[in-house]
Motif scaffolding. Structure first.
Motif, PDB file in Angstrom:
ATOM      1  N   LEU A  91       6.309  -9.079 -17.660  1.00 52.31           N
ATOM      2  CA  LEU A  91       7.204  -7.925 -17.639  1.00 52.31           C
ATOM      3  C   LEU A  91       6.381  -6.660 -17.407  1.00 52.31           C
ATOM      4  O   LEU A  91       5.480  -6.356 -18.189  1.00 52.31           O
ATOM      5  N   PRO A  92       6.668  -5.885 -16.360  1.00 53.43           N
ATOM      6  CA  PRO A  92       5.929  -4.641 -16.136  1.00 53.43           C
ATOM      7  C   PRO A  92       6.373  -3.556 -17.109  1.00 53.43           C
ATOM      8  O   PRO A  92       7.470  -3.622 -17.669  1.00 53.43           O
ATOM      9  N   ARG A  93       5.530  -2.566 -17.312  1.00 52.99           N
ATOM     10  CA  ARG A  93       5.886  -1.446 -18.171  1.00 52.99           C
ATOM     11  C   ARG A  93       7.005  -0.636 -17.524  1.00 52.99           C
ATOM     12  O   ARG A  93       7.130  -0.565 -16.303  1.00 52.99           O
ATOM     13  N   LEU A  94       7.800  -0.002 -18.373  1.00 54.99           N
ATOM     14  CA  LEU A  94       8.924   0.791 -17.878  1.00 54.99           C
ATOM     15  C   LEU A  94       8.441   1.929 -16.988  1.00 54.99           C
ATOM     16  O   LEU A  94       9.053   2.230 -15.959  1.00 54.99           O
ATOM     17  N   ARG A  95       7.353   2.570 -17.374  1.00 57.67           N
ATOM     18  CA  ARG A  95       6.859   3.701 -16.573  1.00 57.67           C
ATOM     19  C   ARG A  95       6.466   3.260 -15.164  1.00 57.67           C
ATOM     20  O   ARG A  95       6.651   4.013 -14.208  1.00 57.67           O
ATOM     21  N   LEU A  96       5.946   2.039 -15.039  1.00 57.00           N
ATOM     22  CA  LEU A  96       5.607   1.515 -13.718  1.00 57.00           C
ATOM     23  C   LEU A  96       6.875   1.231 -12.917  1.00 57.00           C
ATOM     24  O   LEU A  96       6.958   1.561 -11.728  1.00 57.00           O
ATOM     25  N   VAL A  97       7.859   0.627 -13.570  1.00 51.81           N
ATOM     26  CA  VAL A  97       9.129   0.335 -12.894  1.00 51.81           C
ATOM     27  C   VAL A  97       9.790   1.625 -12.427  1.00 51.81           C
ATOM     28  O   VAL A  97      10.296   1.713 -11.303  1.00 51.81           O
ATOM     29  N   ARG A  98       9.775   2.638 -13.272  1.00 50.17           N
ATOM     30  CA  ARG A  98      10.374   3.924 -12.898  1.00 50.17           C
ATOM     31  C   ARG A  98       9.647   4.547 -11.709  1.00 50.17           C
ATOM     32  O   ARG A  98      10.282   5.123 -10.815  1.00 50.17           O
ATOM     33  N   SER A  99       8.328   4.446 -11.705  1.00 51.13           N
ATOM     34  CA  SER A  99       7.551   5.032 -10.608  1.00 51.13           C
ATOM     35  C   SER A  99       7.833   4.317  -9.291  1.00 51.13           C
ATOM     36  O   SER A  99       7.975   4.958  -8.243  1.00 51.13           O
ATOM     37  N   ILE A 100       7.908   2.986  -9.354  1.00 50.41           N
ATOM     38  CA  ILE A 100       8.225   2.230  -8.136  1.00 50.41           C
ATOM     39  C   ILE A 100       9.632   2.572  -7.665  1.00 50.41           C
ATOM     40  O   ILE A 100       9.871   2.791  -6.473  1.00 50.41           O
ATOM     41  N   GLU A 144       0.828  -1.205   0.000  1.00 45.95           N
ATOM     42  CA  GLU A 144       0.000   0.000   0.000  1.00 45.95           C
ATOM     43  C   GLU A 144       0.865   1.259   0.000  1.00 45.95           C
ATOM     44  O   GLU A 144       0.577   2.223  -0.724  1.00 45.95           O
ATOM     45  N   ALA A 145       1.933   1.235   0.794  1.00 43.69           N
ATOM     46  CA  ALA A 145       2.812   2.401   0.866  1.00 43.69           C
ATOM     47  C   ALA A 145       3.572   2.599  -0.443  1.00 43.69           C
ATOM     48  O   ALA A 145       3.735   3.727  -0.919  1.00 43.69           O
ATOM     49  N   VAL A 146       4.034   1.499  -1.030  1.00 42.14           N
ATOM     50  CA  VAL A 146       4.752   1.591  -2.309  1.00 42.14           C
ATOM     51  C   VAL A 146       3.813   2.089  -3.403  1.00 42.14           C
ATOM     52  O   VAL A 146       4.180   2.943  -4.222  1.00 42.14           O
ATOM     53  N   ALA A 147       2.592   1.560  -3.420  1.00 38.50           N
ATOM     54  CA  ALA A 147       1.613   1.973  -4.425  1.00 38.50           C
ATOM     55  C   ALA A 147       1.298   3.459  -4.305  1.00 38.50           C
ATOM     56  O   ALA A 147       1.191   4.169  -5.312  1.00 38.50           O
ATOM     57  N   ALA A 148       1.166   3.938  -3.074  1.00 38.94           N
ATOM     58  CA  ALA A 148       0.879   5.354  -2.862  1.00 38.94           C
ATOM     59  C   ALA A 148       2.040   6.221  -3.329  1.00 38.94           C
ATOM     60  O   ALA A 148       1.846   7.260  -3.968  1.00 38.94           O
TER      61      ALA A 148
END
Length: 206
Positions: free
Chosen positions: A70-79, A48-52
């Motif tokens: 494989l997750p999208r690059l934009r998701l990986v960058r955001s995480i 939950e904290a990571v998602a926020a």
């Protein structure tokens, strides 16, 4: 009372169109490395904290950290940004995983220069996490900025280019390569291959 007669039970026949669900394919080594790398920075932080912090849903973050896709690059960058992981390293690890998946699902076609060009163009799009819609939007903006001198290629033309079945006009190809944000050396190399294929096609039509 008449004697009891057993009625045979008809054999089970699956409904037309219904298929047994296939088991998910196992993630490749580079995809596993990417997910392990992300989990190393997440540590004991809750989903939950990571998602926020990443401004994504819990399910999206959970899929990026586990599973086989494989997750999208934009998701990986955001995480990565949300958990303090270095952005350049996030892109490097993701690209290794993306290239592994791309190569697995897109074997080369030696002896077919047009198909090989299409494969390299799709690989370039993948490196920047660009889908067809992203590229079409970028091309439209570039054409508009140039005063609409060049008409951006249609989705159908783009699809045929990326499947190795056609070549667009020279001005459209130029805009397409600009939309990919490639290095000058890459643009020069791809342009040269495009021009060779175009010349060969014109010669064949004479």
């Amino acid at each position: 009372m008449p004697p009891f007669v057993s009625t045979p039970v008809p054999a089970y026949r699956p409904r037309p169109g219904r298929r047994k669900s296939a088991l998910p394919a196992e993630a490749g080594p580079a995809v596993k490395t990417l997910k392990k790398w992300l989990r190393g920075f997440v540590g004991e932080t809750s989903l939950e904290a990571v998602a926020a912090a990443a401004s994504y849903s819990v399910s999206a973050v959970s899929g990026a950290l586990g599973g086989t896709e494989l997750p999208r690059l934009r998701l990986v960058r955001s995480i990565a940004a949300g958990v303090g992981a270095p952005a350049h390293e996030a892109h490097r690890v993701w690209w290794a995983a993306a290239l592994e998946e791309f190569t697995k699902h897109n074997p080369g076609l030696p002896g077919d220069p047009l198909a090989e060009l299409a494969l390299d163009l799709r690989r370039a799009m993948l490196r920047h996490d660009l889908g067809k819609t992203d590229v079409l939007r970028r091309m439209a903006r570039l054409c508009e900025a140039d005063g609409d001198v060049t008409k951006a290629m249609s989705r159908a033309t783009l699809c045929r280019l990326l499947t190795g079945t056609t070549l667009p006009r020279t001005d459209q190809m130029t805009v397409f390569l600009r939309a990919l944000s490639l290095r000058d050396s890459e643009v020069e190399q791809l342009t040269g291959r495009y021009e060779e294929l175009s010349a060969a096609r014109r010669k064949a039509l004479r």
